[in-house]
Structure formats: C-alpha cells, structure tokens
Design an enzyme around this catalytic site. Structure first.
Site, PDB file in Angstrom:
ATOM      1  CD  GLU A  16      -2.478   1.446   2.595  1.00  0.00           C
ATOM      2  OE1 GLU A  16      -3.642   1.873   2.622  1.00  0.00           O
ATOM      3  OE2 GLU A  16      -1.812   1.234   3.628  1.00  0.00           O
ATOM      4  CG  HIS A  43      -9.303  -1.777   5.277  1.00  0.00           C
ATOM      5  ND1 HIS A  43      -8.454  -2.226   4.278  1.00  0.00           N
ATOM      6  CD2 HIS A  43      -8.532  -1.045   6.113  1.00  0.00           C
ATOM      7  CE1 HIS A  43      -7.236  -1.783   4.513  1.00  0.00           C
ATOM      8  NE2 HIS A  43      -7.257  -1.064   5.615  1.00  0.00           N
ATOM      9  CG  ASP A  44      -8.177   2.329   4.889  1.00  0.00           C
ATOM     10  OD1 ASP A  44      -8.717   2.211   6.005  1.00  0.00           O
ATOM     11  OD2 ASP A  44      -6.964   2.122   4.702  1.00  0.00           O
TER      12      ASP A  44
END
Length: 557
Positions: free
Chosen positions: A261, A334-335
């Site tokens: 990421e 999830h963000d």
C-alpha cells in the site's frame, strides 16, 4: 505467457475479519467465522484471500495498531485458528495473504514500552524521538497526522516527543536502525514458516524518512504543514524493500505474493517498485483514482467525480506499467466507501446494473483484481443518521475537529455518509434476518438496513444476480489469457459517459463498453459491429454497440 507469475491470472478477495462472519455471537467477526465461509469464497472462484490484521491489538485503529505481531487477538481467535485457516484454504487450492503493518506499531507493543522507558534504553532508537524545539512551537516539525492533529506526541517520562504519522497510539518504527529491520524480517519469516503465501504491507512507502526531519509546506486552512515529501517514498525505500525481499521472500521456494500500500506513489516510482528486475514487491496499491472526488482539504471535502478524470488516471497507470511491473486493480477496500454508491448509483432501479458494470470495468483491466467483501453483492454505503452510528477513528476525529471549526453538523454528516471508512466496515450481508446472518449477538457496528434486499441468500442461486456476475468475471480471467495478459488501449478518452477500451493478446481481441449513466448511448466503432457479446449485465444483451442505462458489454472478435 505461460511463464508469467501465477498471480497475474489470480483474483484476490479481501476479508475485514471484524465484519465478515461472527462464529461465537459476540457481535464481532472472527477467524472461525471466516473458516465457515471458505466454501462460499471457493465457489466465487477467488484464488487468494487477503485478511486484514488479526494480531493482538488495543484496537485504537481496529487492529492496524499491533501490540504483538506473532499472536492473534482473542477477539478474532487463536493461532490454532489461523493454522486451520491456512490448512483449509490450501485444501481448496486457495492462498492466504496477511496484512502486515510495519511502518508503526501500537504504543502497547513491548518494543515501544522499552523505547519510552528511558533515553538510554537499547530500544530507544527503534522509534523516532526528538526534543522540543522551542517554547513557541515545541513540536519537532509542523506535520499534520493522518488522523488529525500533530504527528508528534509529548512523552513526559523522558521529556521528548515521539513521531506517529497516524494515531498517537501508533508510533512510527525507525527503519534506519538495522536491528528494527532484522526483527521485522524475522517476524515475517515466522509467518511464512506457518504457511502464509504472502503479505499485503500497510503504508510501506512511509518507512524511509528523509533526514533531517524538517517542516513541510503549510496546509491551507490548517495550523499544520504537509510532511509527505519527507516520508513518502523516502531516500532509502528501494534499498529497504530490496533488503526485505532478499531476507524474507527470496529464501522461500514458493512463489509468494507481495503488495505494498503506497499513498502518493507515482507511476514512475511504481515502475521501479514492481519491476521484477528490482526484486522489491510484486504490485502496489496506488491512491490516485480514489482521490479524484476529494477536494484540496482532503477526503471529506467532497467534489463531483468526472468520468474523463477516472479514465485518464486508470489509463495512465495501465500504460505506465505495461512493459514492466504490474497493476493492482480495486474500487473498494476497508478504507474506502462502497463503489456502487461512489462510482455507480445505489438508486434501486439501477443499483444492480451499476454494481455489475463496475465489476466488469475493473476486472477487464490489466492487473490483479481485488474484491472487497460484499462488493460481489453490490453492498452500498450506510445511511448514517448521526455521529453515534460511526466507529472509525478517522471519522470521529474529523467530526470533532470540524465541529470545533464551526462547520454545521448536517454538512459534516453529509461528508461522512459519502466518505467514512465505516461504509466499508458494516457487516457482510449473508441473509435477510435481523443481523443479516452476520451474528447471533449485537453487531459491533450497525448492519445496513438494505440487507433485506441485498444479501448472499437472495443471490447465490439467482443467475442474474451481482454475485453470479462476479463469478462469471472471475471465471473469464481464468479461462481467457487475453484478460490477464492482453495489451490495453483506452478508447473515447473525452467521452463523459462511456468508458471504452480494448484488450488484445495472441490474435484475440476484446472490446469493453460501459455506460456510466441513464441515457442510452450508441458507440461509433464500425470495426466492432457484429462482434460476439461475450459478457453483459443485461439478461438479454444490448443492441449492437448501443448501451442502455448502466449497461456494460464485453465483445470478442
């Protein structure tokens, strides 16, 4: 491309364990709950399951603040449960990627407890410490933290500040210290020995900081500065990732998968990170396309999304990593808020079609697609009534800061309904029962009221469901080499409603058309007239090169 790595033809499914499936009725998802759903994932056709952090944690940031890398938080189960998960995934021919957070730890990690104990502790410089620089501006730099406020927290025990790019309870590790790096590598090898098949590495491009740490440019309408030039893709980042690859990945005789990421990463930087010759990582998560609807102040500064901007961004990444390196493909994680509500429409008349359209567009790009839990059902954003409905640290901090700044609560909630990370964290909707089949207890966060219409039970045997469409998309990647390995060419870059591109490989050509709107569109591509409709999101198939509302077509010639 028979010599291409296996993951180029794979599809990854992300599980946020807290919200996936609860086995014990405490309202929180867990590893045994995930194990109970493996047949569902196998039937979907995915090759890899990526699980967000399940390690011991005080849960300041829902597990991304790790206090013990080599144990499982009792909330989620035990190490034996993880061993069973690995075994049962492998029995089904699937692989496990675990989420590792090594830019920072929890402030309850034993390493940090030692580090803060005294200035002469052997682990003092395992983290970033600095004295106050003056009474007027005591913080060592002016940087703003990702979760509001300063990146520096004063520790009165030793009269110094420690650095935390995120929450004050997530102190940054000092990768300049070789002992830190070796401890991390040892931990990663320990997980590989247990049988995991790779790592997703959280904000991994933040681990190298440019020295000396210094102030960043002022942020508009803020008391803080932007320090990203110091810590995003810092001067030793390639050295550190190559060392990690050498120490951890290269020594394993399996073909592992690593994805980093990387907020703020550029195409040019990603080329080096993912070029096999660099021996660093296999692919990156870049954030350019998920920032297109953000204003200058950040994610809660809402801006309309232009399809031409989205095409320009994704097309540039397709072109940039065409010759070397590899793209990761995602709408959701999830963000991020739910893709249907963000890029498509959650209006009942068109929700199903837009969910299928978004899946089609993403999975037909060149790269490895990532499906976030519930995306394959067309799950939508949650209609948060007020701040009490939210659990996300970032959302709560933003509400407090925006309220203090004088913004109207209704305006703040409008932004949070659109962009809060909690949109992605509501429980997976398994059926139409009270808590959507997620738990027999009280869920830790509210279940979306639309679970009565949107759930696995209503879709699993329905041939025209969003779930069935995702099965077909995943099967298409496995069956046709052109989907995984074909060249990519963007068409109609200036069209504000139609997304169009081609894929070509070894004499097979595909045309992908998608109408991001409700007005009918006819596409003028005479060379494709009469081509075979390979896949569409309308049961009867659209007219030749004509797209109805939110229609997607995959044509072959």
């Amino acid at each position: 491309m028979t010599d291409a790595p296996w993951w180029t033809s794979a599809v990854v499914y992300q599980v946020y364990p807290r919200s996936f499936a609860d086995s014990d009725g405490d309202g929180i998802g867990d590893i045994p709950g995930l194990i109970g759903k493996l047949d569902y994932l196998h039937d979907l056709g995915v090759d890899v399951v990526w699980v967000s952090p399940f390690y011991r944690s005080p849960m300041d940031d829902n597990g991304y603040d790790i206090s013990d890398y080599q144990d499982v938080d009792p909330t989620f189960g035990t190490l034996s449960d993880v061993d069973r998960l690995i075994e049962q995934l492998h029995e089904r021919g699937m692989k496990l990627v675990i989420d590792v957070v090594v830019n920072h730890t929890s402030d309850e990690h034993p390493w940090f407890r030692e580090s803060r104990a005294s200035k002469d502790n052997p682990k003092r410089d395992w983290y970033w410490w600095a004295p106050a620089r003056g009474s007027a501006t005591p913080e060592p730099t002016n940087w703003k933290a990702a979760f509001q406020g300063s990146v520096w927290e004063f520790d009165p025990a030793t009269d110094e500040y420690y650095l935390h790019l995120f929450s004050r309870r997530q102190p940054d590790l000092n990768w300049e210290n070789p002992e830190v790096r070796q401890a991390i590598y040892k931990m990663l090898r320990w997980w590989l020995a247990r049988g995991v098949d790779g790592f997703r590495m959280d904000v991994i491009n933040y681990i190298s900081k440019a020295l000396p740490l210094k102030d960043g440019p002022a942020i508009a309408n803020s008391a803080y500065g932007d320090g990203s030039a110091i810590y995003q893709c810092g001067p030793r980042i390639h050295e550190f990732l190559h060392e990690l690859h050498t120490e951890v990945i290269a020594g394993d005789d399996r073909q592992l998968i690593t994805v980093g990421e990387m907020p703020g990463v550029t195409v040019e930087e990603a080329q080096q990170f993912t070029d096999p010759a660099s021996a660093e990582i296999d692919m990156v998560f870049q954030f350019e396309h998920v920032g297109l609807d953000h204003g200058p102040v950040g994610r809660y500064d809402l801006r309309p999304l232009r399809l031409t901007d989205l095409k320009q961004s994704l097309g540039r990444w397709q072109d940039g990593l065409a010759k070397s390196g590899w793209n990761s493909l995602y709408w959701n994680n999830h963000d991020q808020p739910r893709a249907v509500s963000r890029y498509g429409t959650d209006e009942p008349e068109y929700r199903v079609r837009s969910a299928k359209l978004l899946g089609t567009v993403l999975h037909l790009h060149r790269g490895t697609p990532y499906v976030y839990q519930g995306e394959e059902l067309g799950m939508t954003n949650y209609p948060f009534a007020g701040i009490d409905d939210l659990r996300d640290l970032d959302s709560l901090n933003y509400f407090a800061a925006a309220t203090s700044a004088g913004l109207e609560p209704d305006d703040i909630m409008t932004a949070l309904r659109a962009q809060s990370r909690d949109n992605a964290r509501t429980p997976v909707q398994w059926d139409a029962s009270e808590h959507a089949g997620f738990t027999t207890g009280t869920p830790w966060i509210g279940v979306n009221p639309n679970h009565v219409e949107i759930n696995v039970a209503t879709q699993v045997d329905e041939p025209d469901s969003v779930l069935a469409h995702y099965r077909r998309l995943i099967a298409l990647r496995h069956e046709l080499p052109v989907v995984a390995h074909g060249d990519f060419a963007m068409l109609l870059p200036d069209d504000e409603q139609v997304y169009a591109f081609t894929r070509a490989h070894e004499g097979v050509e595909l045309l992908v058309l998608a109408n991001f709107g409700t007005s009918e569109q006819h596409v003028e591509l005479p060379d494709w007239a009469g081509a075979e409709l390979l896949l569409g999101n309308y049961p009867d198939g659209g007219p030749d090169l004509t797209l109805r509302a939110w229609e997607a077509q995959v044509l072959r010639r």
